[in-house]
Design an enzyme around this catalytic site. Structure first.
Site, PDB file in Angstrom:
ATOM      1  N   ALA A  67       0.825  -1.207   0.000  1.00  0.00           N
ATOM      2  CA  ALA A  67       0.000   0.000   0.000  1.00  0.00           C
ATOM      3  C   ALA A  67       0.865   1.265   0.000  1.00  0.00           C
ATOM      4  CB  ALA A  67      -0.937  -0.013   1.193  1.00  0.00           C
ATOM      5  N   HIS A  68       0.190   2.398  -0.060  1.00  0.00           N
ATOM      6  CA  HIS A  68       0.844   3.703  -0.172  1.00  0.00           C
ATOM      7  C   HIS A  68       1.782   3.983   1.010  1.00  0.00           C
ATOM      8  CE1 HIS A  68      -1.891   5.374   2.878  1.00  0.00           C
ATOM      9  NE2 HIS A  68      -2.762   4.551   2.351  1.00  0.00           N
ATOM     10  N   ASN A  69       2.908   4.570   0.687  1.00  0.00           N
ATOM     11  CA  ASN A  69       3.854   5.078   1.688  1.00  0.00           C
ATOM     12  C   ASN A  69       4.522   4.004   2.539  1.00  0.00           C
ATOM     13  OD1 ASN A  69       1.598   7.429   1.368  1.00  0.00           O
ATOM     14  ND2 ASN A  69       3.655   8.279   1.630  1.00  0.00           N
TER      15      ASN A  69
ATOM     16  N   SER B  78       1.655   2.980   4.980  1.00  0.00           N
ATOM     17  CA  SER B  78       2.627   3.634   5.867  1.00  0.00           C
ATOM     18  C   SER B  78       3.371   2.682   6.782  1.00  0.00           C
ATOM     19  CB  SER B  78       1.942   4.719   6.719  1.00  0.00           C
ATOM     20  OG  SER B  78       1.360   5.681   5.880  1.00  0.00           O
TER      21      SER B  78
END
Lengths: 341, 341, 341
Positions: free
Chosen positions: A236-238, A256
């Site tokens: 997922a993102h980050n 994250s």
């Protein structure tokens, strides 16, 4: 290839006829006469003695006591991998850009790039020397790919992504799709948070088929040097995945989260968002990680505990129904004792 | 952009110099001078005081007591999402149909449609005004896509599908593959049940990368208004996903299951077939739902129970091996007491 | 179509007006006047009596006692599947090779092959009679596909793969990506083991959307006759899946595992590497198989146990927190008794 040549390539120590002709490499059970195999663990020693192979790569200090030739090395598995590459060299592409592909005029192509037909390369994209793009690859505007990459069919690289040298991406993988970010308003409607960050794949990364890596919401999602991701993984993102980590198929990492160096995860592991992991973490397949994990430990279960705790619990679990019955019976016996007390 | 302009766009209340120049938005920790950030939860207040940001979006009633400028709004996260879109407006495509794409003569294209190269649009397909098809999109015969959609590279839309307005589909997603239906005959051979239904994606749906939505066996699979699906999700034939539901990555929903409004599912959740769920259900990651779930509850575990029950059980679980030992010891003590009784 | 014609096609026994006109097939609840439906289980008998259908396919020996016409057959579900195919015949493609595709001169195409635009067929590939390649299909060099296959959009078939007759592969599936094999050296760096084997899909196999099947490291990964794989499944290098097995979506099988005939696995099941399974194994959704499984059994849990053991354990589990409290209380009572003893 003569056995002495193989021995020299592997920096090994040869016992047997140096002029034996070796025509292939194979597994212990599959190997035929004229082939060489290897032994990674002593438990396969008996099988090796029965093998039809002509020669075997063994760990230093192990002897075979059969007529077979032996090459002794420190790490036979690694030597075998090397040898497999010598007997099956990767297909040499003929560089060139297909006229049946669409490459933007502003794209910058390095030397000896191979672009198969039906590829799309966007504005200001950069493709490094010796990189191969198979049919159906999509490279968005401003994305860059380093040297000697192999991008297989139907890989999607969104605009603005950054890919290092010697990166291999298997078919259907998606690099840079939007992170999953929505804010509910007072009506319950989900409003999209614009996803404006990027994905960075560092050098020597390999990405499995149909694996998805979301761009950062802001900033970046970073897959560090030497990381190997299997098929159908979600990053997922980050997120950050630390150097030389290996994640097996169908693992999912939420937003994250930061994974340390040399992590090893079995298949279908799930990790929650904003989790921090230390280096050298091992996680058993199908585990679920809800929160931070200190490094240099083996974890299992969903939610994860240390693996030895999980094993004991799992072994005890089928005894639970009987335990409940036993406790009920004991309670009656106690009542009886109390009556008579 | 001046702070007063931002404040006006967000309908906020400004405390500080209205003429401050703001040049970007960023997270609390990443924000630099000249940037604006936001506070979603009071626990980040200390971090915000240390931030290098010039201005911050705060919930009404929270004060900062630093030199930073403050815009107060009801929902800072929502305001931030809006602001992010203002500072990073989506790339404006130049409408037009690439001559290197294959668009059937019978296809109907709306105004200002963008069709990148290497796209295939089948017979009698309809593409609504302002919709963008990235390279490698496949739209089967008779499928329709509404207004202002964004269909990313390598999305497959089988023939006969129906897609609403403002729908976003990420790379590699598959809309309309056959449902998984086979009938064994007396020899054990599986005979295919023809899959003749369709998929309906209603307005404002977003579909993640490599997610698969099977067509109805007969009838339809329906993803209702405002649903957001993450990457690598499986939605089987004849399912319904209720309005404004959000499903995280790698969730799998079996055939003929019906999910209520505003459902929230964590990653890797699995749901059995023919399950009916009420509205406002929340399901913890990796849970497995075997049967119907009443609405307005939080569930966890596989098979699912209410989350508080699951939590207590999970916390108790590592005590089980010791409990078994303890009960065994108690039994002996009871035997001893009974002897003396 | 007249009812008597349907009855004759299904080899059934008709009760009712043979000249009734039937214009469609549908589910029990959805069926309207003029349509025929079917009964697979007696529990739906009441619903069937309320159905608006004109006729129904029933198991032999079950009577309806309503005005509806009845066709009695041995296996109503199978008859229904057949009938659905009669009322919804597959779309007949017009054979031909699109000039907007790229087919190598050395490729060998059978009779009546359909190649849509934007397809790539590599050197020395073979495509059998009547096979259809949808837009965006990639067939690597030397790969072969048998007769009457249907390869949907964006399927990737790496070089050197071998696909049988009547094989259906859904969009985005990947056949032949590299197995996940890396050897760490003394620095922790992962060295790739060259993956030089192939994938064999035998006759009558169906592969779901975005499913990935890795090639053998050496040798092969083999999917035997009649196997049906759902969407988003991972099959690792050197696995064998036995004849007529059905695996539901998101299942993951690790390397060198061998699955017997007629296996049935629920969604999201995971299987470790080097596992051997007997024939006729059933595995409940989300289970995790760590080691060999004897055949003709139903398994559940992670790690798997027999399903009845797992069920009892799962039902007992929520009682564990109370059990711990109870045991603690009992211990005190025993101590009290011991004092007085």
């Amino acid at each position: 290839m003569k056995l002495k040549e193989i021995c020299s390539l592997l920096n090994g120590c040869l016992e047997g006829d140096p002029d034996l002709e070796i025509r292939g490499v194979n597994g212990v059970e599959e190997a035929a006469e004229g082939e060489i195999t290897f032994l990674s663990h002593k438990k396969y020693l008996a099988a090796l003695k029965d093998s039809k192979c002509t020669a075997a790569i063994l760990p230093e200090g192990v002897s075979l006591e059969t007529g077979k030739a032996v090459i002794s090395v420190k790490n036979p598995y690694l030597a075998f991998a090397k040898l497999l590459g010598i007997f099956h060299p990767p297909i040499k592409e003929t560089p060139g850009v297909s006229s049946q592909s669409v490459v933007s005029d502003s794209a910058v192509l390095g030397k000896d790039v191979t672009i198969y037909p039906l590829v799309y390369v966007g504005e200001n994209a950069k493709i490094g020397d010796g990189t191969v793009l198979f049919p159906g690859v999509f490279v968005g505007d401003h994305s860059t790919i380093g040297f000697h990459g192999v991008i297989h069919s139907h890989v999607s690289i969104y605009a603005g992504m950054q890919i290092g040298d010697r990166v291999v991406i298997h078919s259907g993988a998606v690099i840079g799709s939007d992170g999953f970010g929505f804010v509910p308003d007072e009506t319950g409607k989900r409003n999209k948070i614009p996803q404006v960050g990027k994905v960075v794949l560092e050098d020597d990364v390999e990405i499995g088929a149909n694996t998805c890596i979301d761009r950062g919401t802001m900033g970046e999602t970073r897959i560090r040097k030497g990381v190997k991701l299997d098929n159908l993984i979600q990053i997922a993102h980050n997120c950050t995945v630390g150097e030389d980590s290996v994640l097996a198929a169908q693992v999912g990492i939420s937003g994250s989260t930061s994974i340390g160096k040399r992590a090893m995860m079995g298949g279908q592991v799930g990790v929650a968002d904003h989790v921090e992991m230390g280096d050298d973490v091992m996680i058993v397949a199908q585990s679920g990680v809800p929160s931070d994990l200190p490094g240099k430990q083996i974890y299992a279960g969903s939610p994860t505990v240390k693996r030895n705790v999980w094993r004991k619990t799992q072994m005890a679990l089928p005894q639970l129904p009987d335990l409940i019955k036993k406790v009920r019976a004991m309670e009656k016996r106690i009542e009886e004792l109390e009556k008579n007390d």
